[in-house]
Motif scaffolding. Structure first.
Motif, PDB file in Angstrom:
ATOM      1  N   ASP A  67     -13.253  16.726  35.526  1.00 23.60           N
ATOM      2  CA  ASP A  67     -12.974  15.824  36.459  1.00 23.60           C
ATOM      3  C   ASP A  67     -11.789  14.792  35.001  1.00 23.60           C
ATOM      4  O   ASP A  67     -11.480  13.544  35.599  1.00 23.60           O
ATOM      5  N   VAL A  68     -12.398  15.620  33.889  1.00 21.89           N
ATOM      6  CA  VAL A  68     -11.426  14.479  33.026  1.00 21.89           C
ATOM      7  C   VAL A  68     -10.116  15.517  33.183  1.00 21.89           C
ATOM      8  O   VAL A  68      -8.958  13.947  32.991  1.00 21.89           O
ATOM      9  N   ALA A  69      -9.964  16.877  33.556  1.00 22.20           N
ATOM     10  CA  ALA A  69      -8.127  17.122  33.951  1.00 22.20           C
ATOM     11  C   ALA A  69      -8.037  16.543  35.034  1.00 22.20           C
ATOM     12  O   ALA A  69      -6.848  16.228  35.419  1.00 22.20           O
ATOM     13  N   ARG A  70      -9.074  15.698  36.124  1.00 22.12           N
ATOM     14  CA  ARG A  70      -8.257  15.387  37.684  1.00 22.12           C
ATOM     15  C   ARG A  70      -7.977  14.484  36.972  1.00 22.12           C
ATOM     16  O   ARG A  70      -7.015  13.586  38.107  1.00 22.12           O
ATOM     17  N   TYR A  71      -8.573  13.172  36.130  1.00 28.95           N
ATOM     18  CA  TYR A  71      -7.927  11.903  35.558  1.00 28.95           C
ATOM     19  C   TYR A  71      -7.072  12.361  35.155  1.00 28.95           C
ATOM     20  O   TYR A  71      -5.352  10.703  34.991  1.00 28.95           O
ATOM     21  N   ARG A  72      -6.534  12.865  34.298  1.00 29.20           N
ATOM     22  CA  ARG A  72      -5.210  13.412  33.434  1.00 29.20           C
ATOM     23  C   ARG A  72      -4.418  13.525  33.148  1.00 29.20           C
ATOM     24  O   ARG A  72      -3.133  12.943  33.402  1.00 29.20           O
ATOM     25  N   GLN A  73      -4.319  14.394  35.077  1.00 28.19           N
ATOM     26  CA  GLN A  73      -3.139  14.512  35.813  1.00 28.19           C
ATOM     27  C   GLN A  73      -2.372  13.348  36.909  1.00 28.19           C
ATOM     28  O   GLN A  73      -1.193  13.321  36.694  1.00 28.19           O
ATOM     29  N   ALA A  74      -3.991  12.372  37.174  1.00 20.48           N
ATOM     30  CA  ALA A  74      -3.579  11.634  38.153  1.00 20.48           C
ATOM     31  C   ALA A  74      -2.806  10.857  36.363  1.00 20.48           C
ATOM     32  O   ALA A  74      -1.188   9.589  37.506  1.00 20.48           O
ATOM     33  N   TYR A  75      -2.791  10.239  35.839  1.00 15.25           N
ATOM     34  CA  TYR A  75      -2.390   9.481  34.685  1.00 15.25           C
ATOM     35  C   TYR A  75      -0.877   9.957  34.280  1.00 15.25           C
ATOM     36  O   TYR A  75      -0.500   8.861  34.048  1.00 15.25           O
TER      37      TYR A  75
END
Length: 296
Positions: free
Chosen positions: A262-270
């Protein structure tokens, strides 16, 4: 493990202690259900302690857990006991429990512990960066029957949170991306918006504000909604002091995500959003241009 002298007005000692206790339990092959009865606790209580969500844990209980987990290294046990003592400190935001709704106190505690905040807001200026006048207009719009006393308390809470940005010792580093539409959406009136835009353009160097222009579309592929990534730094051995948390704002209730995927997905989005945004100098120019338009 060393005893980290963290400010007692944060949740970080509880989260650190919980993480170390969980690692120690897993190291000796015990399950929550194995340990909880030995402490005369429920498994859910032990789980809350390990996740840092329990308000406090007694030093005597940590000593008992050290014996159960066969922790015989004096430095390790001393570090755990030190964290237990720190976790009982009174948090400054407890004085605002009359105006903190839901579980937002959890976010305030995490925010006060973070070393780096990466935030995206498509609709509104983040509370951490709002001027008092903007905050007042937001609160009056959301709480139509709010009393003047409660309104002032909510604004005081905003101001207290913002001390993170200007403190002399390790001010929090903030990367903030705001969609251009939020800057044109009038909160209060044109004077309020102009002052807010100037404020965003003149924040200290540890706060970088970038504007996501209209023509950037949806850099992450789909609209993400507002979110913040909270990082807590590393210890002397390069390990995460506490796991990264993603805070996702929702109208019906907020989410706190810690799973790596989940953290990785939001880091990618950011990261995609950051690349599509204007750089800091161009963002400052855009903010001042929008401020002038609001001043007309």
């Amino acid at each position: 493990m060393t005893n980290i002298g963290e400010d007692q007005s944060t949740t970080l000692p509880r989260r650190q202690l919980g993480r170390y206790l969980k690692d120690a339990r897993l190291a000796v092959g015990l399950k929550l259900e194995d340990v909880a009865p030995l402490m005369q606790w429920s498994a859910s209580k032990l789980s809350r302690i390990e996740s840092g969500k329990s308000p406090a844990i007694r030093v005597l209980d940590v000593e008992a857990l050290c014996r159960i987990y066969e922790i015989d290294d004096p430095e390790v046990s001393a570090g755990l006991l030190g964290l237990a003592k720190q976790s009982t400190g009174t948090s400054w935001w407890q004085a605002f429990d009359d105006v903190i709704s839901g579980n937002f106190d959890l976010y305030v505690g995490l925010e006060s512990s973070a070393q780096q905040l990466s935030m995206f807001q498509p609709h509104i200026v983040a509370g951490l960066l709002q001027t008092p006048a903007y905050a007042r207009a937001v609160e009056q719009g959301y709480y139509s029957d709010i009393s003047e006393q409660e309104l002032e308390r909510r604004i005081q809470l905003r101001i207290k949170r913002q001390s993170l940005l200007n403190r002399k010792f390790k001010p929090v580093a903030v990367d903030f991306v705001i969609h251009e539409s939020a800057l044109w959406t009038v909160v209060g009136n044109g004077k309020v918006m102009a002052a807010q835009c100037h404020h965003l353009a003149n924040l200290p160097v540890n706060v970088e504000v970038r504007v996501l222009p209209y023509d950037a579309g949806f850099p992450a592929g789909l609209p993400t909604g507002p979110f913040a990534i909270l990082d807590f730094g590393t210890d002397s051995k390069g390990r995460e002091t506490s796991p990264t948390v993603v805070y996702v704002e929702l109208y019906a209730g907020d989410l706190y995500l810690e799973r790596r995927k989940d953290v990785a997905r939001y880091r990618q989005a950011y990261s995609a959003t950051l690349k599509a945004a204007l750089d800091v100098p161009d963002s400052k120019r855009r903010l001042r241009q929008i401020a002038r338009e609001h001043e007309r």
